[in-house]
Structures are given as C-alpha cells and as structure tokens.
Scaffold this active site. Structure first.
Site, PDB file in Angstrom:
ATOM      1  N   VAL A   1     -63.769  30.503  73.990  1.00 12.32           N
ATOM      2  CA  VAL A   1     -64.695  29.502  73.423  1.00 12.32           C
ATOM      3  C   VAL A   1     -65.311  28.658  73.192  1.00 12.32           C
ATOM      4  CG1 VAL A   1     -67.408  28.750  74.258  1.00 12.32           C
ATOM      5  CG2 VAL A   1     -66.833  30.934  75.217  1.00 12.32           C
ATOM      6  N   GLU A   2     -64.720  28.805  71.192  1.00 13.92           N
ATOM      7  CA  GLU A   2     -64.843  28.160  70.423  1.00 13.92           C
ATOM      8  C   GLU A   2     -63.925  27.777  69.733  1.00 13.92           C
ATOM      9  OE1 GLU A   2     -67.026  27.954  67.615  1.00 13.92           O
ATOM     10  OE2 GLU A   2     -68.796  29.770  68.743  1.00 13.92           O
ATOM     11  N   THR A   3     -62.790  27.892  70.238  1.00 17.36           N
ATOM     12  CA  THR A   3     -61.743  26.723  69.544  1.00 17.36           C
ATOM     13  C   THR A   3     -60.000  26.891  70.985  1.00 17.36           C
ATOM     14  OG1 THR A   3     -60.304  28.752  68.011  1.00 17.36           O
ATOM     15  CG2 THR A   3     -62.325  26.880  67.481  1.00 17.36           C
TER      16      THR A   3
END
Length: 329
Positions: free
Chosen positions: A124-126
């Site tokens: 989700v982050e990167t």
C-alpha cells in the site's frame, strides 16, 4: 506583441519555480532558529552545519497542496479500495513475498506479525518499492514545519528528527526523497519512526529503509509489534447490520465500546473473542451501498501506521488477497 510575449515568458518562469521549489531562507525563521538552539544544546549537533542544512531547504508549493487534500479524507471506501486492490499490486506482492520468503518468515517469528500484513503495508505504501516518492525529504519537512501552521509543531519535530537521522546515518541532507509528508523508503517511515523503529534486519551494519527490502520488512514488523499488534487475533469481520443505532458508530479511530456492547445490540461478530474485547463498528460506502465491519485491536494497530480507517481496510484487504496464494508470482 513584445510585451505580451515578455509577460508569457515571465509567467512560465514563475510556474516553473513553483513546481520546482521556491527559495525560502528558513535560517531567518524564529522557530527554525529555536529548533537549531535545541539541537545544539540537547544533541550536541554543530550549529553551522544545521544552519547550512536549513539554507539548502526549498519551499514546495506542491507539498502544501497535497497535504490539504489527502485521499483518506476525500474518497469513499469503494474509491479508495480501487486504488490499492489492483491486479498489478497483488502480482507484485506475491513476487515480493517469494523473493524475501526467509526475511518474512524471520520477521513473523521474531515479532509475531503475519507476513501478509507486513507485505500489504509495504504494498500500500510504495507498491513494493516502485513508488517511494520524488520530493526531497528536507524540502517537504521544512515546508510543512514553517509554512503549514495547522501542523507546524509536528513537522518541526520531524525536521529535527531528520537532522538527527542525517547526523547518525551520514546521509547527504538533500539526497533522500519521499512523500509530500517527508516519509521515505519501502515502508514510508517518517524520520521519528525511522530513528525509533527501523532495524538492521539484513545484518550489514546499516539501517537502510531506502535500499534494503529486508531492513524494511523487519522494520515494519517491529513497528507493528511496538504498536500492540496481538499475534493470532483477528483484525476485522464483516457484519450484517441494516440500521445500527448512531451510538454504535463512535467517533475517532480508537475503539470506545466492547464486543459486549455490540452483542447486546444484536450484532453477531461470529468470533470467539472475549466480551470485553475493545471493538469499533465501521460503516463503509461502496457505490450506493453501505456495508458494516466490526474492527478489533489489531485494526487499531494498523491505524497507528497511518491514521485512517480506509488505510487499515486497504491493508487488511490486500493482505487477504496475498494470503490466498502466496506461491503466485
């Protein structure tokens, strides 16, 4: 005609400066100077070095624009979910799990956090390192610390942490890039989290969240463990509830009721959890439908990583997708 051309050129130059970052000598800001005084007195950092670092910071208009309209506050669950639950992200997640199988197994054993949750957070982050941000961390933090009054205190603290991190890790102060909020690396750690929760999980003597996916895996797992992840316990379950009482839909991310409260209201969670387990009922919009979920302490633990129930739901949903077949990729 010449005047019109001249004005057009000047406008283009102005727009270029806004997009690239404008000069703002933060060394003259009283709050910046007070921050430097504290870092010198409390941490023994060199005043001239700190002033030099501040002098290299550039105000970024895009940072101010982005922080005023985060997706977590403007999208429905259906819209938010469609961003993060894609075939490409899932495929990359399976590949990432396979590539770093030993690191995930060790992190799960050491910290008790399921590999699918850790992988989902990084996804989700990167998108597993594909999109780690292109804004200089120095610029993002300085802009928010001195030009964004609603959260300037918080970001001044993060800028101070960044200077401590640069000193400890011997970074080039302008080199790290990340998000508009100054988060960096595979797991998008802000400087305070980097200093306090990041771990040298690959054993090379360097804590490297930008270049080492293994360090990132161990660090995300450590962060979750330190924020009260409960091994073996559920995160959230869907429930059938047509018209819940408004009293059951509490404000804030932290659970204020218990399963006993929801069970008395006729909501069946279908879990063996004790009645005194903290819980929170969520109403999530998908299209023209509203669906309800009961969330538990592990859901709240995910929101400590990003203070949004939509974020936590995206992590949960992606983790379940990754769990369906961890051998894919």
């Amino acid at each position: 005609m010449l005047r019109s051309c001249f004005l057009s050129v000047m406008l283009l130059i102005a727009l270029s400066l806004l997009s690239a970052g404008t000069t703002a000598d933060y060394r003259q800001d009283p709050e910046a100077r007070a921050m430097v005084d504290r870092l010198v007195a409390e941490d023994g950092l060199d005043r001239n070095q700190l002033m030099d670092w501040l002098g290299q910071a550039r105000r970024q208009e895009q940072v101010l624009s982005l922080i005023r309209r985060p997706a977590e506050k403007t999208l429905t669950w259906g819209e938010y979910r469609s961003i993060f639950l894609t075939e490409r992200r899932t495929r990359l997640g399976h590949r990432f799990l396979n590539q770093h199988e030993q690191a995930f197994a060790r992190a799960e054993d050491v910290y008790g956090v399921p590999r699918a949750i850790v992988a989902a957070i990084i996804g989700v982050e990167t998108r597993y390192g594909d999109v780690m941000g292109s804004i200089r961390v120095l610029d993002a933090l300085a802009t928010l610390a001195f030009d964004y009054p609603p959260r300037s205190d918080f970001f001044r603290g993060q800028l101070a942490e960044y200077f401590r991190l640069v000193h400890e890790q011997d970074f080039e102060v302008t080199e790290p890039t990340g998000s508009y909020a100054g988060a960096m690396g595979y797991g998008q750690f802000i400087p305070g989290s980097y200093r306090h929760y990041a771990r040298d999980f690959d054993g090379d003597g360097v804590v490297d969240l930008m270049g080492s996916p293994v360090d990132a895996i161990g660090s995300v797992a450590h962060y979750m463990a330190r924020h009260d992840w409960q091994p073996g316990q559920p995160v959230a379950v869907p429930v059938d509830e047509a018209t819940p009482s408004p009293a059951l839909l509490t404000e804030g991310l932290k659970p204020r009721l218990t399963l006993a409260d929801y069970r008395r209201a006729g909501i069946d969670d279908g879990t063996p959890l004790a009645s005194d387990t903290p819980a929170r009922l969520l109403a999530l919009t998908v299209g023209d439908q509203t669906r309800y979920w009961l969330t538990f302490p592990n859901f709240y633990a995910i929101t400590r990583y990003n203070h949004s129930h939509l974020y936590a739901m995206a992590v949960l949903a992606l983790s379940r997708t990754l769990e369906t077949d961890e051998g894919k990729g």
